[in-house]
Motif scaffolding. Structure first.
Motif, PDB file in Angstrom:
ATOM      1  N   ASP A  46       0.828  -1.205   0.000  1.00 55.03           N
ATOM      2  CA  ASP A  46       0.000   0.000   0.000  1.00 55.03           C
ATOM      3  C   ASP A  46       0.867   1.263   0.000  1.00 55.03           C
ATOM      4  OD1 ASP A  46      -2.374  -1.411  -0.086  1.00 55.03           O
ATOM      5  OD2 ASP A  46      -2.666  -1.349   2.095  1.00 55.03           O
ATOM      6  N   ASP A  48       3.956   1.463  -1.218  1.00 58.09           N
ATOM      7  CA  ASP A  48       4.525   1.541  -2.567  1.00 58.09           C
ATOM      8  C   ASP A  48       3.510   2.075  -3.567  1.00 58.09           C
ATOM      9  OD1 ASP A  48       7.017   0.622  -1.837  1.00 58.09           O
ATOM     10  OD2 ASP A  48       6.593  -1.458  -2.407  1.00 58.09           O
ATOM     11  N   GLN A  49       2.277   1.594  -3.499  1.00 58.22           N
ATOM     12  CA  GLN A  49       1.235   2.057  -4.415  1.00 58.22           C
ATOM     13  C   GLN A  49       0.988   3.548  -4.234  1.00 58.22           C
ATOM     14  OE1 GLN A  49      -2.537   0.060  -4.059  1.00 58.22           O
ATOM     15  NE2 GLN A  49      -3.479   1.278  -5.663  1.00 58.22           N
ATOM     16  N   TRP A  50       0.914   3.988  -2.997  1.00 54.94           N
ATOM     17  CA  TRP A  50       0.690   5.405  -2.706  1.00 54.94           C
ATOM     18  C   TRP A  50       1.818   6.248  -3.295  1.00 54.94           C
ATOM     19  CZ3 TRP A  50       3.274   8.904   0.644  1.00 54.94           C
ATOM     20  CH2 TRP A  50       2.604  10.098   0.876  1.00 54.94           C
ATOM     21  N   HIS A  52       3.745   5.449  -5.877  1.00 53.73           N
ATOM     22  CA  HIS A  52       3.666   5.413  -7.340  1.00 53.73           C
ATOM     23  C   HIS A  52       2.511   6.245  -7.869  1.00 53.73           C
ATOM     24  CE1 HIS A  52       6.969   2.774  -7.622  1.00 53.73           C
ATOM     25  NE2 HIS A  52       6.358   1.678  -7.237  1.00 53.73           N
ATOM     26  N   GLU A  53       1.503   6.485  -7.043  1.00 56.05           N
ATOM     27  CA  GLU A  53       0.367   7.315  -7.461  1.00 56.05           C
ATOM     28  C   GLU A  53       0.630   8.798  -7.225  1.00 56.05           C
ATOM     29  OE1 GLU A  53      -2.885   5.701  -5.267  1.00 56.05           O
ATOM     30  OE2 GLU A  53      -3.143   4.012  -6.625  1.00 56.05           O
ATOM     31  N   GLY A  54       1.790   9.133  -6.769  1.00 53.82           N
ATOM     32  CA  GLY A  54       2.116  10.535  -6.561  1.00 53.82           C
ATOM     33  C   GLY A  54       2.673  10.787  -5.176  1.00 53.82           C
TER      34      GLY A  54
END
Length: 58
Positions: A46, A48-50, A52-54
């Motif tokens: 989560d 890492d995803q955050w 990569h989303e900015g």
């Protein structure tokens, strides 16, 4: 399943204070988190995803 991260670990990873993470949780702008009982934990995926989303909390 990977181990969940503590707010202190995420704080070190992101270079922000744990208080900043607490504000982001309250504002619902930071990485997704989970409550394990009364404890706050973060999934590395989560975070890492955050990122990569900015990865910018307003």
């Amino acid at each position: 399943m990977s181990a969940l991260l503590t707010p202190e670990q995420v704080s070190d990873l992101l270079g922000v204070k744990t208080q900043t993470l607490a504000q982001w949780r309250w504002r619902k702008t930071g990485p997704k988190f989970q409550k394990v009982g009364r404890l706050v934990r973060y999934s590395p995926e989560d975070v890492d995803q955050w990122l990569h989303e900015g990865g910018v909390a307003s």
